[in-house]
Design an enzyme around this catalytic site. Sequence first.
Site, PDB file in Angstrom:
ATOM      1  N   SER A 137       0.047  -5.466  -7.447  1.00 44.95           N
ATOM      2  CA  SER A 137       0.276  -5.584  -6.007  1.00 44.95           C
ATOM      3  C   SER A 137       0.710  -4.279  -5.355  1.00 44.95           C
ATOM      4  CB  SER A 137       1.331  -6.665  -5.726  1.00 44.95           C
ATOM      5  OG  SER A 137       0.804  -7.945  -5.997  1.00 44.95           O
ATOM      6  N   SER A 319       3.448  -2.025  -0.584  1.00 48.19           N
ATOM      7  CA  SER A 319       2.743  -2.951  -1.469  1.00 48.19           C
ATOM      8  C   SER A 319       1.477  -3.471  -0.783  1.00 48.19           C
ATOM      9  CB  SER A 319       3.668  -4.107  -1.850  1.00 48.19           C
ATOM     10  OG  SER A 319       4.090  -4.817  -0.690  1.00 48.19           O
ATOM     11  N   TYR A 320       0.704  -4.254  -1.504  1.00 48.39           N
ATOM     12  CA  TYR A 320      -0.581  -4.790  -1.036  1.00 48.39           C
ATOM     13  C   TYR A 320      -0.409  -5.504   0.306  1.00 48.39           C
ATOM     14  CZ  TYR A 320      -5.033  -7.338  -1.255  1.00 48.39           C
ATOM     15  OH  TYR A 320      -6.282  -7.841  -1.000  1.00 48.39           O
ATOM     16  N   PRO A 321      -1.165  -5.084   1.353  1.00 55.26           N
ATOM     17  CA  PRO A 321      -0.908  -5.632   2.688  1.00 55.26           C
ATOM     18  C   PRO A 321      -1.552  -6.980   3.004  1.00 55.26           C
ATOM     19  CG  PRO A 321      -2.544  -3.879   2.812  1.00 55.26           C
ATOM     20  CD  PRO A 321      -2.107  -3.954   1.381  1.00 55.26           C
ATOM     21  N   HIS A 375       0.153 -12.545  -4.119  1.00 51.62           N
ATOM     22  CA  HIS A 375       0.890 -11.317  -3.817  1.00 51.62           C
ATOM     23  C   HIS A 375       2.202 -11.640  -3.124  1.00 51.62           C
ATOM     24  CE1 HIS A 375      -2.605  -8.881  -4.820  1.00 51.62           C
ATOM     25  NE2 HIS A 375      -3.325  -9.743  -4.141  1.00 51.62           N
TER      26      HIS A 375
END
Length: 728
Positions: A137, A319-321, A375
């Site tokens: 992530s 982190s992963y949006p 996530h």
Amino acid sequence: MKVIIAEKPDQGAKLAAPYRHKKKQGYIEIEANETFPTGALLTWAVGHLCELKAPEHYDSKWKKWSLETLPIIPERFHHQVMKSKWKQFSVIKSLLQRAEVKEVVIASDAGREGELIVRVILSLCRVQQPIKRLWISSLTKKAVENGFANLLDESQTRALYYEALSRSCADWLVGMNASRAYTLLLQQQGLSEVFSTGRVQTPTLALIVQQERDIERFRSEPFWEVTARFQVEGNTYLGKWHKDGDTRLKQQKQAEAVTAFCKGKQAEITEVKKERKEFKPPLLFNLSSLQAVANKRYKYSPKKTLDIAQKLYLKGVISYPRTDASVVTKGEAVTFPDICKKLGSYLDYKRFVPVPNRSILHNKRFVNEKKVTDHYAIIPTEQVPNLEKLTEEERKIYDLIVRRLLAAHYPSAVFDYTTIHTLVGERAAFLSKGKAVVDQGWREVIYGDHSSIEDQDEPILPQVSKGMNGDVVEVETIEGKTKPPKRFTEGELITLMKTAGKTLDDGELEKVLRKTEGLGTEATRAGIIGILKDRSYITIQKNQVYATAKGKVLIEALGESVLASPEMTAKWEQRLYDIGQGAASPQAFMEQSKKLSVHLIDEATKQSKQWSFDAETIAELKTTVGSNKSRRGTKRASTVVGACRKCNGKVVDRKTFYGCSNYTKTKCDFTLSKKILGKTISQANIKKLLKDGETNLIKGFKKGDKRFDASLRWEESKQTTEFVFQKK
């Protein structure tokens, strides 16, 4: 040796960064190391490299748009490589065919679309090697190394591929059939536009059109309020007359009578209520909430916010949006003290660090593994950047994310709310409301020096108590008018899509939409709004969303069709979610999608017999010269609407205004806006103005809170248009 396939070039570079490597044409060669004993070849897609084939691939009769050839239902769906991306596909295929390659790693974004992108490529390349899955992530060095050291077996994420493939094929079926059906049937009404439909875009458009209708139907009404200033034992405060909590009077005479009665009268405080309220820090950002806040504060479109967040993610600093979670797991929470400490070295955050609560590891509001699916929430990573190296836009989005994290470590904001009931002349009741900040708490982190702005509408009230007496020192009647519903901003539209379940009457379906996060997903909502813009269903003006005539016609044509309701999306998303969890059959879902496509065509055909559209709207959409952009992409010719009143040249439709085509030759400046005081001037009326010098009566012009009806007349002496009002 492994072949690793990322989703994008930038992502590929980040995955290779922790290891010694050499850049090649279209791929990166990772040297042998502890994680990859024989080295690795890392390549990438460029987003979607492949697409579903067009209808004519399955049957030549489906190339031509015709009602007789509907429905379009292939027995089996096929993908093809996009022509513009064939070069990169060839690079991937050549790497996969090397004899030394013994394993393939899917390293695209950890979600259903990322799964689909790479697995379709592997399918077209007929890959036989074992497949593993990288599932991370964030793109920090630590996260990448840990991810490659703990690869998943592909079987653990295969169901996500089936979910994404089912969604893609079913959307193709419904979109292809319903779009052709409504386009062809509306052509019979004289409309030459292409009317695209979609499972998510159409119910979203329906919500926007409904708001537009509510605004158009709204009629402002006057009301009157009576306000008084009281002086009670040395204390002064304001109050509003009310009856059972309602402060508005519909008759001016009533308000003036109350005002006259209260003048010079004594006032008594009959009740004082005080209530202390605590407001917990806001949840961490998911994509929708980040898009909504960025739109409200900076007027960034949802797509712009996503693009900026994606850049920050690829830089490894957030982190992963594309996440729908607002919480994190304990694994992330243990890193927060170190992240906060690093952030404290910057001037902007120095005064907030050290944070009051050093750790939120056991705070379930923010740390809850049960609420994290693919996530966790969007958070700053331990790789804190040099802020000066970020662009201004990146800095703003990063700042929003940082402040949310810091605020989570702060106490609740505390307010005291006070309500004073005052009786005048033992008859007229007045109400006074105010609040006072006891403790800013987390609000100081989020809002900084602006934290008090939101409180200005509610004044600080004096310390008074029940039974105190005083006088009315001033009283007046204030006239107001009811206001129409507000238009959605782009940020509010994202929130509306996320909460569309609230529009359903069915409680079970509402729960489904709530669980599946409404219309669309975190990753697709910004794109859906973009599609509605590109297809001329909506326009955005000063961050406000307007439905166009084309959008209104489509939704009116759809009527009560399930295609325009969140209901279908609710059922659809539930089934897709079940497929992704391995609890439902993709084959059964596709059979239902085929039946739905047939139903939508039959429904449209029956509805078309009862269609009756507004004449002005039809006239606005019709074209007299040229045609719409064809389905092959031919540019639409400008529509000639008449002869110019200034130079006798041709006046053409320029989308947002009508203008003389001689402007470039003779600088003729004849123009007329398509929208005047909130009212669209149709092609029929501009034609009449150019031919006869005056339009028909146009109803519904709006200036401020006033509405009026008038025609437009060309004044030859002034060389301009003027309003002409009907004689009473």
